[in-house]
Design an enzyme around this catalytic site. Structure first.
Site, short mmCIF file in Angstrom:
data_model
loop_
_atom_site.label_atom_id
_atom_site.label_comp_id
_atom_site.label_asym_id
_atom_site.label_seq_id
_atom_site.Cartn_x
_atom_site.Cartn_y
_atom_site.Cartn_z
CG HIS A 1 23.14 42.57 73.66
ND1 HIS A 1 21.85 42.21 73.94
CD2 HIS A 1 23.45 41.92 72.50
CE1 HIS A 1 21.39 41.40 73.01
NE2 HIS A 1 22.34 41.20 72.12
CE LYS B 1 17.73 37.59 64.41
NZ LYS B 1 18.78 37.73 65.42
NE ARG C 1 26.40 35.13 70.87
CZ ARG C 1 25.16 35.24 70.48
NH1 ARG C 1 24.19 35.13 71.35
NH2 ARG C 1 24.87 35.42 69.21
CB SER D 1 17.54 38.21 72.86
OG SER D 1 18.50 39.24 72.92
P1 ADP Z 1 21.22 39.88 65.85
O1 ADP Z 1 22.02 41.07 65.50
O2 ADP Z 1 21.78 38.61 65.25
O3 ADP Z 1 19.74 40.04 65.69
P2 ADP Z 1 21.34 40.42 68.67
O4 ADP Z 1 20.58 41.64 68.56
O5 ADP Z 1 20.92 39.48 69.76
O6 ADP Z 1 21.43 39.56 67.39
O7 ADP Z 1 22.86 40.73 68.91
C1 ADP Z 1 23.51 41.89 68.45
C2 ADP Z 1 24.99 41.66 68.57
O8 ADP Z 1 25.33 41.30 69.91
C3 ADP Z 1 25.55 40.53 67.71
O9 ADP Z 1 26.85 40.91 67.30
C4 ADP Z 1 25.65 39.37 68.64
O10 ADP Z 1 26.65 38.45 68.25
C5 ADP Z 1 26.05 40.08 69.91
N1 ADP Z 1 25.69 39.29 71.08
C6 ADP Z 1 24.53 38.69 71.35
N2 ADP Z 1 24.59 38.01 72.51
C7 ADP Z 1 25.84 38.18 73.00
C8 ADP Z 1 26.54 37.71 74.15
N3 ADP Z 1 25.98 36.90 75.05
N4 ADP Z 1 27.81 38.11 74.32
C9 ADP Z 1 28.38 38.92 73.40
N5 ADP Z 1 27.81 39.37 72.28
C10 ADP Z 1 26.56 39.01 72.08
#
Ligand code: ADP
Length: 159
Positions: free
Chosen positions: A17, A41, A90, A128
């Protein structure tokens, strides 16, 4: 002043992130992490904890901030005067979900652009859930998250 929002659950924020935020924050005057409150979630961390960890983990980026939000992301973008939404990509498997979401967001408000960025390849497999699983099972996550994130996860799982 151009502003972009970075919506997600961030339960917790990790280095993937942060990589995306660092890249996107160079292209806009301001980047705001927006942390979803009412998602299905069932997050481990409270919304306040997630916002605090984002602020702490991104304090080296001076045009980045974080807020919680409820409701539709596009409406939140309008409320905070943002021109676009950034999301990380990703794998090809992310694309299908993100494409659907972007199309729905354009349907709801075609003025808010959707942008996608790839992280450095060392973060491609990071998410996460994996971070939480590794801590819970006693593994080392030093290379995946900033120290304050590791500390709070350790304290949650030692209870
Ligand atoms: P969500 O929004 O699906 O609940 P997250 O909060 O984990 O998921 O992720 C927020 C954003 O960060 C999403 O666009 C997700 O694709 C991106 N993201 C999560 N992990 C990574 C990573 N390892 N590298 C790049 N972007 C990521």
């Amino acid at each position: 002043m151009s502003r972009i929002i970075y919506p997600g659950t961030f339960d917790p924020i990790h280095n993937g992130h942060i990589d995306i935020a660092a890249r996107a924050s160079k292209l806009f005057d301001e980047l705001i992490f927006v942390v979803a409150v009412n998602n299905d979630k069932n997050p481990l961390l409270s919304t306040e904890e997630r916002v605090e960890l984002i602020l702490d983990s991104t304090k080296h980026l001076d045009n980045v901030s974080a807020h919680k939000f409820t409701g539709l992301v596009v409406n939140y973008a309008v409320d905070c005067d943002a021109v676009a939404i950034i999301r990380g990509l990703r794998h090809v498997s992310d694309f299908e979900f993100e494409f659907q979401m972007a199309m729905m967001n354009y349907h709801l408000n075609s003025d808010i652009a959707s942008l996608f960025m790839m992280p450095d390849e060392k973060y491609i497999h990071l998410n996460s859930t994996v971070v939480k699983d590794v801590v819970r099972l006693g593994g080392d996550i030093d290379e995946f998250v900033p120290k304050p994130v590791k500390d709070i996860l350790l304290s949650k799982y030692s209870r």
